[in-house]
Design a protein around this motif. Structure first.
Motif, PDB file in Angstrom:
ATOM      1  N   ALA A 196       0.838  -1.295  -0.213  1.00 49.77           N
ATOM      2  CA  ALA A 196       0.112  -0.080  -0.080  1.00 49.77           C
ATOM      3  C   ALA A 196       0.828   1.243   0.040  1.00 49.77           C
ATOM      4  N   VAL A 197       0.410   2.426  -0.583  1.00 54.69           N
ATOM      5  CA  VAL A 197       0.970   3.643  -0.274  1.00 54.69           C
ATOM      6  C   VAL A 197       0.020   4.598   0.329  1.00 54.69           C
ATOM      7  N   LEU A 198       0.763   5.304   1.421  1.00 52.94           N
ATOM      8  CA  LEU A 198      -0.420   6.445   2.101  1.00 52.94           C
ATOM      9  C   LEU A 198       0.543   7.707   1.764  1.00 52.94           C
ATOM     10  N   LEU A 199      -0.247   8.808   1.638  1.00 59.22           N
ATOM     11  CA  LEU A 199       0.232  10.069   1.086  1.00 59.22           C
ATOM     12  C   LEU A 199      -0.200  11.199   2.318  1.00 59.22           C
ATOM     13  N   THR A 200       0.612  12.236   2.581  1.00 58.88           N
ATOM     14  CA  THR A 200       0.121  13.197   3.447  1.00 58.88           C
ATOM     15  C   THR A 200      -0.404  14.295   2.418  1.00 58.88           C
ATOM     16  N   PRO A 201      -1.519  15.185   3.160  1.00 57.47           N
ATOM     17  CA  PRO A 201      -2.197  15.926   2.360  1.00 57.47           C
ATOM     18  C   PRO A 201      -1.550  16.835   1.289  1.00 57.47           C
ATOM     19  N   ALA A 202      -0.206  17.152   1.346  1.00 54.87           N
ATOM     20  CA  ALA A 202       0.292  18.180   0.461  1.00 54.87           C
ATOM     21  C   ALA A 202       0.897  17.489  -0.724  1.00 54.87           C
ATOM     22  N   CYS A 203       0.672  16.007  -0.865  1.00 51.81           N
ATOM     23  CA  CYS A 203       1.326  15.283  -1.932  1.00 51.81           C
ATOM     24  C   CYS A 203       0.496  15.440  -3.145  1.00 51.81           C
ATOM     25  N   SER A 204       0.879  15.516  -4.361  1.00 52.12           N
ATOM     26  CA  SER A 204       0.283  15.400  -5.554  1.00 52.12           C
ATOM     27  C   SER A 204      -0.730  14.052  -5.646  1.00 52.12           C
ATOM     28  N   ASP A 205      -1.810  14.385  -6.222  1.00 53.99           N
ATOM     29  CA  ASP A 205      -2.792  13.339  -6.272  1.00 53.99           C
ATOM     30  C   ASP A 205      -2.248  12.174  -7.352  1.00 53.99           C
ATOM     31  N   PRO A 206      -2.397  10.940  -6.949  1.00 52.14           N
ATOM     32  CA  PRO A 206      -2.231   9.843  -7.564  1.00 52.14           C
ATOM     33  C   PRO A 206      -3.044   9.720  -8.884  1.00 52.14           C
ATOM     34  N   LEU A 207      -4.069  10.301  -9.022  1.00 47.68           N
ATOM     35  CA  LEU A 207      -4.776  10.287  -9.950  1.00 47.68           C
ATOM     36  C   LEU A 207      -4.581  11.386 -11.081  1.00 47.68           C
TER      37      LEU A 207
END
Length: 280
Positions: free
Chosen positions: A149-160
């Motif tokens: 799995a991959v988790l992202l903090t809110p400031a990350c670019s959206d994977p979609l």
């Protein structure tokens, strides 16, 4: 049979999602419900469909309508297919990079961190990785090199985002992922605490004096491990490094001081992701 609609007027409102809305507008298109996104190329579109995303419309260069495209269309026979010659479609910014086909799709509601990590043993955590190319490349490595799995903090670019999904070769639709909900969990303290509650040891990828090497036996032997990667340039925040269980470095040669975050992720996933299948 899908309705095939030839574009004669580039101002068709149905084409707004392809021609005139930016990523942020697409993301918020259906608020308060999930928004929409654009998938590029038959491979990426097919992987999105296989993952359960629903198409709104297709846009395809006329010469690309053939067996592969028709196989994709046939799965959603009521969805409109817009088409035109390349000279018309190249008015769309970036259409020349799409391998001839786009699809507007509905987003799915994001799962919680707990749902995404329920059966995971190796996960990646991205802290403020803002470049969609890097996000896409990290997902491709995560899929290939055994991240659950991959988790992202809110400031990350959206994977979609289009570029992220394209660079990932559609693996953003194969690896479970979600964002930390900033309304419920602060980062890094709350997020890392949540990971610990789920049984994960946390490994901050950082070049500091008190780091352990990436092939450290204790690190590789951890039953559940979260590999934490930082933003381009500055790397992980000092507070994040201090809060993690391990600080981990990749040994460097020839005076090189660091790797791009996407390259570093591939090395880390290879060494630490494969460890879980080797009985370490």
């Amino acid at each position: 049979m899908n309705p095939i609609i030839e574009i004669t007027n580039f101002e068709f409102p149905e084409l707004d999602v392809y021609a005139r809305l930016n990523e942020s507008q697409l993301l918020h298109f259906n608020e308060p419900n999930p928004g929409i996104f654009i998938a590029e190329s038959p491979k990426v579109i097919e992987r999105a469909l296989n993952a359960g995303y629903h198409p709104i419309s297709f846009l395809i260069e006329k010469k690309e309508i053939g067996a592969q495209a028709e196989e994709i269309f046939s799965r959603w026979e009521s969805v409109p297919v817009y088409t035109a010659e390349f000279e018309v479609l190249k008015q769309l910014t970036g259409f020349g990079l799409t391998r001839g086909m786009l699809c507007a799709m509905e987003r799915l509601s994001l799962k919680s961190v707990e749902e995404v990590c329920k059966n995971a043993r190796r996960i990646a955590v991205l802290e403020n990785v803002v470049n969609p190319t890097n996000v896409g490349a990290i997902f491709r490595s995560a899929a290939a090199l055994n991240m659950d799995a991959v988790l992202l903090t809110p400031a990350c670019s959206d994977p979609l985002y289009r570029r992220a999904a394209r660079v990932s070769m559609g693996t953003v639709f194969q690896v479970p992922w979600t964002f930390f909900d900033k309304k419920k969990v602060s980062w890094p303290d709350g997020g890392i605490q949540l990971l610990k509650e789920m049984g994960f040891q946390t490994a901050a990828m950082a070049l500091t004096d008190d780091s352990v090497s990436i092939d450290d036996k204790n690190l590789m032997a951890e039953e559940k491990l979260a590999i934490v990667l930082g933003t381009e340039g500055e790397g992980l925040a000092k507070r994040t490094i201090a809060t993690c269980d391990y600080t981990v470095k990749i040994p460097m040669m020839h005076g090189v001081d660091s790797l791009n975050v996407a390259a570093a992720s591939a090395v880390a996933f290879w060494q630490l992701g494969m460890a879980k299948t080797d009985g370490c």
